[in-house]
Design a protein around this motif. Structure first.
Motif, mmCIF file in Angstrom:
data_model
loop_
_atom_site.group_PDB
_atom_site.id
_atom_site.type_symbol
_atom_site.label_atom_id
_atom_site.label_comp_id
_atom_site.label_asym_id
_atom_site.label_seq_id
_atom_site.Cartn_x
_atom_site.Cartn_y
_atom_site.Cartn_z
ATOM 1 N N GLU A 150 0.844 -1.196 0.000
ATOM 2 C CA GLU A 150 0.000 0.000 0.000
ATOM 3 C C GLU A 150 0.877 1.242 0.000
ATOM 4 N N LYS A 151 0.313 2.336 -0.427
ATOM 5 C CA LYS A 151 1.003 3.631 -0.425
ATOM 6 C C LYS A 151 0.193 4.606 0.419
ATOM 7 N N PRO A 152 0.845 5.625 0.971
ATOM 8 C CA PRO A 152 0.070 6.635 1.689
ATOM 9 C C PRO A 152 -0.775 7.448 0.710
ATOM 10 N N THR A 153 -1.853 8.009 1.194
ATOM 11 C CA THR A 153 -2.675 8.860 0.339
ATOM 12 C C THR A 153 -1.906 10.141 0.033
ATOM 13 N N GLU A 154 -2.346 10.855 -0.981
ATOM 14 C CA GLU A 154 -1.669 12.088 -1.407
ATOM 15 C C GLU A 154 -1.562 13.122 -0.285
ATOM 16 N N ASP A 155 -2.561 13.167 0.567
ATOM 17 C CA ASP A 155 -2.578 14.174 1.628
ATOM 18 C C ASP A 155 -1.962 13.678 2.936
ATOM 19 N N ALA A 156 -1.355 12.499 2.924
ATOM 20 C CA ALA A 156 -0.764 11.929 4.137
ATOM 21 C C ALA A 156 0.394 12.780 4.622
ATOM 22 N N ALA A 157 0.487 12.901 5.923
ATOM 23 C CA ALA A 157 1.577 13.634 6.556
ATOM 24 C C ALA A 157 1.780 13.059 7.950
ATOM 25 N N VAL A 158 2.893 13.369 8.537
ATOM 26 C CA VAL A 158 3.172 12.944 9.908
ATOM 27 C C VAL A 158 3.480 14.170 10.757
ATOM 28 N N PRO A 159 3.166 14.109 12.051
ATOM 29 C CA PRO A 159 3.423 15.253 12.929
ATOM 30 C C PRO A 159 4.828 15.257 13.529
ATOM 31 N N PHE A 160 5.684 14.374 13.067
ATOM 32 C CA PHE A 160 6.988 14.189 13.695
ATOM 33 C C PHE A 160 8.038 15.137 13.106
ATOM 34 N N ASP A 161 8.674 15.887 13.969
ATOM 35 C CA ASP A 161 9.714 16.836 13.543
ATOM 36 C C ASP A 161 10.948 16.130 12.987
ATOM 37 N N ASP A 162 11.163 14.885 13.377
ATOM 38 C CA ASP A 162 12.374 14.163 12.964
ATOM 39 C C ASP A 162 12.145 13.236 11.762
ATOM 40 N N VAL A 163 11.054 13.465 11.023
ATOM 41 C CA VAL A 163 10.775 12.690 9.814
ATOM 42 C C VAL A 163 10.582 13.666 8.657
ATOM 43 N N PRO A 164 11.691 14.200 8.126
ATOM 44 C CA PRO A 164 11.580 15.163 7.024
ATOM 45 C C PRO A 164 11.156 14.499 5.717
ATOM 46 N N GLU A 165 10.477 15.248 4.898
ATOM 47 C CA GLU A 165 9.941 14.739 3.629
ATOM 48 C C GLU A 165 11.011 14.247 2.661
#
Length: 160
Positions: free
Chosen positions: A84-99
């Motif tokens: 599976e893949k994340p949806t287009e609008d998926a995001a995480v609130p974690f400061d230590d997980v840069p895009e």
């Protein structure tokens, strides 16, 4: 469904550093890694994971079989297993997980599907080694997300 659960169990055995059951003989993909010993106890498990696209090396020529598993590596393996893949609008609130990091989409997928939570509301700690207790919780969350039926008595007979 049993095949995916068996693969999940194989992931856990490999990740926990226990002897894996022979799953395959290897492939051209594993031959690219100069640090893999085809006679080593871990080779069948690594060959299966690499051949099936569930794990990748640390570089084009190096798998680093003795490297400890990080939280990001474990989540990426489960993400690949889910297909599976994340949806287009998926995001995480974690400061230590840069895009711009290789693990971003994997962690987005896992967070979006309630497979993982952070160590806090702002911290995921992707580069920290994963603990056995973290693996247990993440695997149960993954199994629930995938619709696997977990035994209610706490005992799983993996031979059936």
């Amino acid at each position: 469904m049993k095949k995916r659960l068996s693969i999940l169990i194989a992931v856990c055995i490999l990740a926990a550093g226990m002897t894996a059951l022979p799953l395959s003989a290897g492939s051209n993909e594993t031959k690219a890694y100069t640090d893999l010993d085809a006679q080593a106890w871990y080779y069948p498990g690594v060959a299966y994971m690499v051949t099936n696209g569930l794990m990748v090396g640390m570089s084009d020529a190096s798998f680093e079989p003795e490297t400890k598993l990080t939280r990001a590596m474990f989540v990426a393996t489960l993400s690949r297993l889910s297909q599976e893949k994340p949806t287009e609008d998926a995001a995480v609130p974690f400061d230590d997980v840069p895009e711009d990091q290789w693990y971003y989409d994997h962690i987005c997928w896992a967070y979006q599907n309630k497979v993982v939570a952070g160590l806090s509301s702002e911290t995921f700690a992707p580069e920290e080694n994963i603990t056995r207790e973290q693996m247990c919780l993440i695997m149960v969350n993954f199994a629930e997300h995938m619709g696997y039926e977990l035994p209610s008595d706490g005992y799983m007979n993996i031979m059936n």
